[in-house]
Scaffold this motif. Structure first.
Motif, mmCIF file in Angstrom:
data_model
loop_
_atom_site.group_PDB
_atom_site.id
_atom_site.type_symbol
_atom_site.label_atom_id
_atom_site.label_comp_id
_atom_site.label_asym_id
_atom_site.label_seq_id
_atom_site.Cartn_x
_atom_site.Cartn_y
_atom_site.Cartn_z
ATOM 1 N N UNK A 233 0.819 -1.221 0.000
ATOM 2 C CA UNK A 233 0.000 0.000 0.000
ATOM 3 C C UNK A 233 0.846 1.261 0.000
ATOM 4 N N UNK A 234 2.097 1.172 0.491
ATOM 5 C CA UNK A 234 2.972 2.341 0.553
ATOM 6 C C UNK A 234 4.028 2.351 -0.537
ATOM 7 N N UNK A 235 4.382 1.189 -1.073
ATOM 8 C CA UNK A 235 5.450 1.109 -2.072
ATOM 9 C C UNK A 235 4.962 1.580 -3.432
ATOM 10 N N UNK A 236 5.837 2.241 -4.150
ATOM 11 C CA UNK A 236 5.549 2.653 -5.518
ATOM 12 C C UNK A 236 5.845 1.487 -6.448
ATOM 13 N N UNK A 237 4.847 1.112 -7.252
ATOM 14 C CA UNK A 237 5.017 -0.006 -8.172
ATOM 15 C C UNK A 237 5.456 0.451 -9.552
ATOM 16 N N UNK A 238 5.529 1.746 -9.760
ATOM 17 C CA UNK A 238 6.069 2.301 -11.003
ATOM 18 C C UNK A 238 6.946 3.496 -10.645
ATOM 19 N N UNK A 239 7.917 3.781 -11.503
ATOM 20 C CA UNK A 239 8.799 4.922 -11.260
ATOM 21 C C UNK A 239 10.167 4.688 -11.858
ATOM 22 N N UNK A 240 11.120 5.522 -11.481
ATOM 23 C CA UNK A 240 12.478 5.413 -12.002
ATOM 24 C C UNK A 240 13.332 4.575 -11.057
ATOM 25 N N UNK A 241 14.422 4.058 -11.581
ATOM 26 C CA UNK A 241 15.319 3.235 -10.769
ATOM 27 C C UNK A 241 16.059 4.118 -9.751
ATOM 28 N N UNK A 242 16.407 3.558 -8.601
ATOM 29 C CA UNK A 242 17.095 4.360 -7.574
ATOM 30 C C UNK A 242 18.551 4.625 -7.933
ATOM 31 N N UNK A 243 19.085 5.695 -7.387
ATOM 32 C CA UNK A 243 20.482 6.058 -7.646
ATOM 33 C C UNK A 243 21.448 5.056 -7.021
ATOM 34 N N UNK A 244 21.040 4.371 -5.947
ATOM 35 C CA UNK A 244 21.921 3.403 -5.288
ATOM 36 C C UNK A 244 21.853 2.031 -5.963
ATOM 37 N N UNK A 245 21.018 1.879 -6.987
ATOM 38 C CA UNK A 245 20.880 0.611 -7.680
ATOM 39 C C UNK A 245 22.112 0.265 -8.493
ATOM 40 N N UNK A 246 22.046 -0.887 -9.163
ATOM 41 C CA UNK A 246 23.219 -1.424 -9.856
ATOM 42 C C UNK A 246 22.850 -1.821 -11.274
ATOM 43 N N UNK A 247 23.420 -1.112 -12.250
ATOM 44 C CA UNK A 247 23.322 -1.477 -13.666
ATOM 45 C C UNK A 247 24.736 -1.829 -14.108
ATOM 46 N N UNK A 248 24.998 -3.121 -14.328
ATOM 47 C CA UNK A 248 26.382 -3.574 -14.459
ATOM 48 C C UNK A 248 26.570 -4.486 -15.651
ATOM 49 N N UNK A 249 27.842 -4.567 -16.092
ATOM 50 C CA UNK A 249 28.256 -5.504 -17.128
ATOM 51 C C UNK A 249 29.010 -6.656 -16.479
ATOM 52 N N UNK A 250 28.753 -7.858 -16.975
ATOM 53 C CA UNK A 250 29.451 -9.045 -16.483
ATOM 54 C C UNK A 250 29.879 -9.894 -17.664
ATOM 55 N N UNK A 251 31.010 -10.559 -17.496
ATOM 56 C CA UNK A 251 31.521 -11.465 -18.515
ATOM 57 C C UNK A 251 31.563 -12.866 -17.950
ATOM 58 N N UNK A 252 31.427 -13.838 -18.805
ATOM 59 C CA UNK A 252 31.426 -15.234 -18.388
ATOM 60 C C UNK A 252 32.679 -15.581 -17.580
ATOM 61 N N UNK A 253 32.482 -16.282 -16.484
ATOM 62 C CA UNK A 253 33.531 -16.779 -15.583
ATOM 63 C C UNK A 253 34.094 -15.722 -14.648
ATOM 64 N N UNK A 254 33.592 -14.502 -14.694
ATOM 65 C CA UNK A 254 34.037 -13.475 -13.737
ATOM 66 C C UNK A 254 32.822 -12.848 -13.049
ATOM 67 N N UNK A 255 31.825 -13.673 -12.749
ATOM 68 C CA UNK A 255 30.611 -13.174 -12.117
ATOM 69 C C UNK A 255 30.851 -12.895 -10.627
ATOM 70 N N UNK A 256 30.077 -11.991 -10.076
ATOM 71 C CA UNK A 256 30.161 -11.672 -8.652
ATOM 72 C C UNK A 256 29.255 -12.609 -7.857
ATOM 73 N N UNK A 257 29.484 -12.644 -6.547
ATOM 74 C CA UNK A 257 28.684 -13.492 -5.689
ATOM 75 C C UNK A 257 27.236 -13.028 -5.664
ATOM 76 N N UNK A 258 26.995 -11.732 -5.786
ATOM 77 C CA UNK A 258 25.630 -11.205 -5.787
ATOM 78 C C UNK A 258 24.864 -11.696 -7.009
#
Length: 329
Positions: A233-258
């Motif tokens: 009831x309080x969360x926004x279900x539409x909007x822009x991504x947060x500034x603290x979020x993560x948009x990242x590139x990954x290559x095979x065999x060098x993935x992060x634990x996350x």
């Protein structure tokens, strides 16, 4: 030899007269790295505990779950008083993996700081927000998994993968020839196989950025994965991504634990360690020249021994006391 080679061998250079430029020691910047300088990982669930990046603020820490706070120089493991054993074990494995592998941008860390609310053995004490309802773990876990979105780069567009849409993906989708875009709400990964086409890689980065920058829409989901602990009831279900979020590139065999934690069948960290130990033991093991095997007593009872036959001067004497010839008899 060629004339150019002879001229090169005959030339004389005075390298002392060459003035080299001094290069300042500056850190190498990585394009779209899979980590930030401050990350708070929320571990929640009971069947397949989910590890998600959440906003690094005190109000997101609660007594019912475990959390891992990661900075380049420090790792904290917050143990919620009412967290279940699966959450506790998962958070501990993640913290130790980051420490040992120097993952997630960690540079100089010597130990994991355990933050416990009431245990006197904890390095530090802290009190989080109250825990939720008893069935909250299962509900949030299922809702987070249902919000997963996985695309494949095909012919200048992102094509959803039905088998990985709305559920935990499997390792089998990570083909070396593919470029994938995976949307987990607060985290978006552009994953490229090691044999992926260069044009598809560049296209995947462009399309992934475009998807990240446009407004998200989780109105059809039971929860907003960016703010999983906030009431619907309080969360926004539409909007822009947060500034603290993560948009990242990954290559095979060098993935992060996350990233690895998003998969349902990625090998368990403890299991990987045990497999390595077993392989080392097998490498040290030398097979013996001969081995003693137990005798089958049933076989001895079923098989009758052959009658002895002493043969002298073309005469079969059997046991040596009387004439015996099996063919004649």
């Amino acid at each position: 030899m060629a004339v150019e080679a002879l001229a090169g061998l005959a030339s004389k250079e005075n390298f002392s007269a060459v003035a080299l430029k001094k290069v300042e020691n500056s850190p190498v910047t990585r394009e779209m790295p899979p980590y930030t300088s401050l990350m708070l990982l929320h571990v929640k669930g009971r069947r397949h505990a989910q590890t998600r990046l959440v906003e690094p603020v005190v109000s997101n820490v609660n007594q019912g779950d475990d959390f891992v706070l990661i900075t380049p120089s420090e790792i904290y493991h917050y143990k919620g008083e009412f967290a279940n054993v699966i959450e506790r074990a998962k958070a501990s494995e993640i913290a130790q993996y980051v420490l040992q592998k120097k993952d997630m941008g960690v540079t100089s860390v010597n130990n994991v700081v355990e933050v416990d609310e009431h245990s006197p053995s904890g390095d530090e004490r802290s009190e989080g927000q109250p825990a939720g309802a008893p069935d909250e773990d299962e509900c949030v876990e299922a809702a987070l998994v249902a919000a997963n979105k996985v695309y494949e780069v095909q012919e200048d567009s992102l094509v959803p993968l039905p088998d990985s849409w709305g559920q935990m993906p499997k390792i089998e989708i990570l083909s070396s020839e593919k470029v994938l875009v995976m949307d987990f709400g607060s985290e978006l990964y552009i994953w490229a196989g090691k044999r992926g086409c260069g044009d598809e890689r560049r296209l995947g980065v462009a399309l992934g950025r475009e998807l990240w920058e446009e407004e998200y829409d989780y109105s059809e989901c039971d929860i907003n994965p960016i703010m999983p602990m906030m009431p619907v009831s309080q969360a926004k279900l539409t909007g822009s991504r947060p500034a603290w979020g993560l948009c990242a590139k990954l290559t095979e065999n060098v993935e992060t634990i996350l990233f690895k934690e998003k998969f349902i069948d990625w090998p368990d960290l403890a299991q990987q360690s045990r497999i390595k130990e077993v392989k080392k033991e097998l490498d040290r093991y030398v097979a013996p020249v001969s081995e003693l095997q137990p005798c089958d007593a049933k076989m001895l009872l079923e098989e009758l021994p052959l009658e002895p036959d002493l043969e002298l001067e073309m005469t079969h004497l059997g046991r040596g006391v009387e004439y015996y010839d099996e063919e004649v008899c």
